[in-house]
Write a protein that holds these residues in place. Structure first.
Motif, short mmCIF file in Angstrom:
data_model
loop_
_atom_site.label_atom_id
_atom_site.label_comp_id
_atom_site.label_asym_id
_atom_site.label_seq_id
_atom_site.Cartn_x
_atom_site.Cartn_y
_atom_site.Cartn_z
N ARG A 88 0.83 -1.20 0.00
CA ARG A 88 0.00 0.00 0.00
C ARG A 88 0.87 1.26 0.00
NH1 ARG A 88 -2.53 -1.17 4.16
NH2 ARG A 88 -1.61 0.22 5.71
N GLN A 89 1.94 1.25 0.78
CA GLN A 89 2.85 2.40 0.83
C GLN A 89 3.59 2.57 -0.50
OE1 GLN A 89 4.74 0.82 4.44
NE2 GLN A 89 4.39 2.82 5.41
N LEU A 90 3.98 1.46 -1.11
CA LEU A 90 4.66 1.54 -2.40
C LEU A 90 3.75 2.11 -3.47
CD1 LEU A 90 6.91 1.08 -4.40
CD2 LEU A 90 6.33 -1.37 -4.44
N ARG A 91 2.49 1.66 -3.49
CA ARG A 91 1.54 2.19 -4.48
C ARG A 91 1.33 3.69 -4.30
NH1 ARG A 91 -3.56 -0.81 -6.89
NH2 ARG A 91 -3.06 0.81 -8.39
N GLN A 92 1.24 4.12 -3.07
CA GLN A 92 1.05 5.54 -2.81
C GLN A 92 2.24 6.34 -3.32
OE1 GLN A 92 0.61 6.56 1.34
NE2 GLN A 92 0.00 8.65 0.91
N ALA A 93 3.45 5.82 -3.10
CA ALA A 93 4.65 6.52 -3.58
C ALA A 93 4.70 6.55 -5.10
CB ALA A 93 5.90 5.83 -3.02
N ASN B 220 2.10 6.48 -7.14
CA ASN B 220 1.02 7.33 -7.65
C ASN B 220 1.27 8.82 -7.43
OD1 ASN B 220 -0.31 5.01 -8.43
ND2 ASN B 220 -1.64 4.94 -6.64
N THR B 221 2.18 9.15 -6.52
CA THR B 221 2.42 10.57 -6.23
C THR B 221 3.78 11.05 -6.72
OG1 THR B 221 3.25 9.98 -4.01
CG2 THR B 221 0.92 10.57 -4.20
N HIS B 222 4.57 10.17 -7.33
CA HIS B 222 5.88 10.59 -7.81
C HIS B 222 5.71 11.49 -9.03
CE1 HIS B 222 10.02 10.48 -9.23
NE2 HIS B 222 10.36 10.00 -8.05
N PRO B 223 6.29 12.69 -9.00
CA PRO B 223 6.01 13.67 -10.06
C PRO B 223 6.62 13.33 -11.42
CG PRO B 223 7.69 14.50 -8.58
CD PRO B 223 7.17 13.25 -7.96
N TYR B 224 7.59 12.43 -11.47
CA TYR B 224 8.27 12.16 -12.73
C TYR B 224 7.92 10.81 -13.33
CZ TYR B 224 10.98 16.22 -11.39
OH TYR B 224 11.36 17.48 -11.01
N LYS C 253 5.07 8.13 -14.97
CA LYS C 253 3.79 8.02 -15.65
C LYS C 253 2.96 6.98 -14.91
CE LYS C 253 1.87 7.32 -20.29
NZ LYS C 253 2.22 6.90 -21.68
N HIS C 254 1.81 7.37 -14.39
CA HIS C 254 1.06 6.54 -13.45
C HIS C 254 0.09 5.60 -14.19
CE1 HIS C 254 1.87 10.37 -11.01
NE2 HIS C 254 2.81 9.49 -10.74
N ASP C 255 0.66 4.65 -14.92
CA ASP C 255 -0.17 3.72 -15.71
C ASP C 255 -0.94 2.74 -14.83
OD1 ASP C 255 0.57 4.79 -18.18
OD2 ASP C 255 2.38 3.56 -18.27
N SER C 256 -0.44 2.47 -13.62
CA SER C 256 -1.09 1.47 -12.76
C SER C 256 -2.09 2.09 -11.78
CB SER C 256 -0.03 0.71 -11.96
OG SER C 256 0.56 1.56 -10.98
N ALA C 257 -2.22 3.41 -11.80
CA ALA C 257 -2.95 4.11 -10.74
C ALA C 257 -4.39 3.63 -10.57
CB ALA C 257 -2.94 5.62 -11.00
N ASN C 258 -5.08 3.36 -11.65
CA ASN C 258 -6.49 2.98 -11.58
C ASN C 258 -6.71 1.47 -11.75
OD1 ASN C 258 -7.40 5.69 -11.27
ND2 ASN C 258 -7.08 6.02 -13.46
N MET C 259 -5.67 0.70 -11.57
CA MET C 259 -5.77 -0.75 -11.75
C MET C 259 -5.82 -1.45 -10.40
SD MET C 259 -3.02 -1.17 -14.87
CE MET C 259 -3.36 -2.92 -15.14
N SER C 260 -6.47 -2.60 -10.37
CA SER C 260 -6.49 -3.42 -9.15
C SER C 260 -5.16 -4.15 -9.00
CB SER C 260 -7.63 -4.44 -9.23
OG SER C 260 -7.36 -5.39 -10.25
N ASP C 261 -4.92 -4.69 -7.81
CA ASP C 261 -3.70 -5.46 -7.60
C ASP C 261 -3.62 -6.62 -8.58
OD1 ASP C 261 -3.20 -3.73 -5.56
OD2 ASP C 261 -3.53 -5.19 -3.94
N GLU C 262 -4.75 -7.29 -8.81
CA GLU C 262 -4.78 -8.43 -9.72
C GLU C 262 -4.42 -8.01 -11.14
OE1 GLU C 262 -7.16 -7.59 -7.59
OE2 GLU C 262 -6.99 -9.20 -6.12
N GLU C 263 -4.92 -6.86 -11.56
CA GLU C 263 -4.63 -6.37 -12.91
C GLU C 263 -3.15 -5.99 -13.05
OE1 GLU C 263 -8.93 -4.39 -14.18
OE2 GLU C 263 -7.53 -3.25 -12.94
N ILE C 264 -2.59 -5.43 -11.99
CA ILE C 264 -1.17 -5.07 -12.02
C ILE C 264 -0.30 -6.32 -12.12
CG2 ILE C 264 0.72 -4.10 -10.65
CD1 ILE C 264 -1.31 -2.06 -9.55
N LEU C 265 -0.61 -7.34 -11.32
CA LEU C 265 0.15 -8.59 -11.38
C LEU C 265 0.05 -9.22 -12.76
CD1 LEU C 265 -0.73 -10.16 -7.91
CD2 LEU C 265 1.49 -9.26 -8.63
N ALA C 266 -1.15 -9.20 -13.34
CA ALA C 266 -1.34 -9.78 -14.68
C ALA C 266 -0.54 -9.01 -15.72
CB ALA C 266 -2.83 -9.78 -15.04
#
Length: 330
Positions: A118-123, A125-129, A131-144
Motif C-alpha cells: 500500500r505504501q509503495l503504491r502511494q509513492a 502514484n504521487t511521484h512527479p516524474y 507516468k502513473h499507468d497502474s494508478a487505476n488498476m487493481s492489484d490483480e490487474e497489475i500482477l497480470a
C-alpha cells in the motif's frame, strides 16, 4: 546560344543549391530558444513523430527540416525515447546528437525496506516524474500486466534506489524491482542452510518479511530469524505483532490491542499456526539472508528492550521475566 543558356541554368541551380545548403547548415547549427518547460519528453515513434513532438513542445521550429537533418546525418533510426533536459538554448544538430545518444534526464525513485505494498503504491502514484499507468488498476490487474503469478504483490519488489527516466511508466520500474527481487531471492534460497522448516523460496520471502518488520537493530536479524525457525520446527505459533497489524490493515491506528490479538485473520499468527499466506512487507537483502541462514540459537522468545535491540529467552519463565523488566522500564 543554347549551350550558354544551359550553362546559366546549371549555374543558377548550383548557386541555389549552395545557398540553400548554407541556409540549411546555418539553421542546423544555430541555437534555438529553450522550450518553456526547459525539457522535452519524447515518446516512442519514428523520426517524423519525434520531430512533431519537438515542435509541439517548442524545442525546434520545423518538422521537415529536423526530419531532413536526421536522415542526411543517418541518425533517424537512433533517436531514443525519454525525458531530456534543455535548460540552455541548443541547436537542432546538438539536440539531434543528444537524442541519438539517449542523454535522458534521470530521476530517482526509492523503495524502502519494510514498506508494504500500500505504501509503495502511494509513492508510485504521487511521484512527479513517473507516468502513473497502474494508478487505476487493481492489484490483480497489475500482477497480470507484469506477468506475475502470485496471491498478492506484497513483498515482490526489491527495496532499492532506482534511476528512472522522467516520464517513464511505473510498470517499467515495478518490472525492474521485481526482477531484482527474484534474483536476490534465488541467490538467498540457493545459499540456504540445510533442514530449514521452509519448503519454497516464497516461504523464505514470507519469513524474511516478518524478520524485516520485527528488527530494530540489524545485528538481531539472524537471531530473530533463528527464533522463528525454532518455533516453526517445534510447531509453536509465531505470535508476532507485525503480522497481526498487517491483517488489521488500514483500520490499524497505531496501538495494538488485545482485541487485535484475538481477532482471527489469515495474518493473525496468535490464532493461526505456521506462516501467513503472503509476505507483509518489502524485504531487504539482510532479511533474506537472515531468513535463509538463521543464527543457531535455543531461544524461542524475544522482547524489545526499548533501545532497538531485543532480549532473547529459551524458556517461558525467562521470557516473562524479560517482559516484566523491559516493558516496565518502557
Amino acid at each position: 546560344m543554347w549551350g550558354r543558356l544551359f550553362g546559366l541554368v546549371l549555374f543558377g541551380i548550383l548557386a541555389a543549391a549552395i545557398a540553400g545548403g548554407a541556409w540549411f547548415y546555418s539553421w542546423a547549427v544555430t541555437e534555438q530558444p529553450s522550450p518553456p518547460s526547459h525539457s522535452v519528453l519524447i515518446e516512442s515513434g519514428g523520426v517524423n513523430s519525434v520531430a512533431q513532438q519537438l515542435v509541439r513542445q517548442g524545442a525546434v521550429d520545423s518538422v521537415p527540416l529536423f526530419v531532413l537533418l536526421a536522415r542526411i546525418s543517418g541518425k533517424d533510426a537512433e533517436l531514443k525515447a525519454g525525458s531530456y533536459s534543455l535548460k540552455v538554448p541548443i541547436s537542432p544538430w546538438m539536440l539531434l546528437k543528444k537524442l541519438g545518444k539517449g542523454e535522458v534526464d534521470l530521476q530517482m525513485f526509492s523503495i524502502i525496506e519494510g514498506w508494504n505494498w500500500r505504501q509503495l503504491r502511494q509513492a508510485l502514484n504521487t511521484h512527479p516524474y513517473l507516468k502513473h499507468d497502474s494508478a487505476n488498476m487493481s492489484d490483480e490487474e497489475i500482477l497480470a500486466a507484469l506477468g506475475i503469478s502470485a496471491l498478492s504483490p506484497e513483498g515482490l519488489f526489491f527495496p532499492e534506489s532506482y534511476r528512472i527516466d522522467k516520464g517513464s511508466s511505473d510498470f517499467k520500474l515495478l518490472a525492474r524491482a521485481h526482477r531484482l527481487m527474484q534474483e536476490k531471492l534465488d541467490d538467498a534460497w540457493a545459499s540456504r542452510k540445510p533442514d530449514l522448516p521452509l519448503k519454497t523460496p516464497y516461504e523464505a520471502l514470507i519469513l524474511a518479511s516478518i524478520v524485516e518488520k520485527e528488527t530494530g537493530k540489524a545485528a538481531d536479524r539472524p537471531v530473530i530469524a533463528g527464533v522463528f525457525t525454532n518455533r516453526l520446527r517445534q510447531g509453536m505459533r509465531l505470535q508476532t505483532d507485525p503480522t497481526v497489524i498487517y491483517g488489521v490493515g488500514e483500520a490499524f491506528k497505531g496501538d495494538i490491542t488485545k482485541a487485535h490479538l484475538r481477532t482471527d485473520t489469515p495474518y493473525n499468527t496468535y490464532t493461526r499456526a505456521g506462516l501467513p499466506p503472503t509476505p507483509i512487507a518489502m524485504v531487504g537483502e539482510a532479511a533474506l539472508t537472515a531468513a535463509t541462514q538463521p543464527a543457531v540459537t535455543k531461544a524461542v522468545y524475544f522482547v524489545a528492550k526499548g533501545d532497538g535491540s531485543s532480549a532473547f529467552s529459551e524458556t517461558l519463565d525467562q521470557h516473562n521475566a524479560a517482559v516484566r523488566k523491559y516493558l516496565r522500564n518502557n
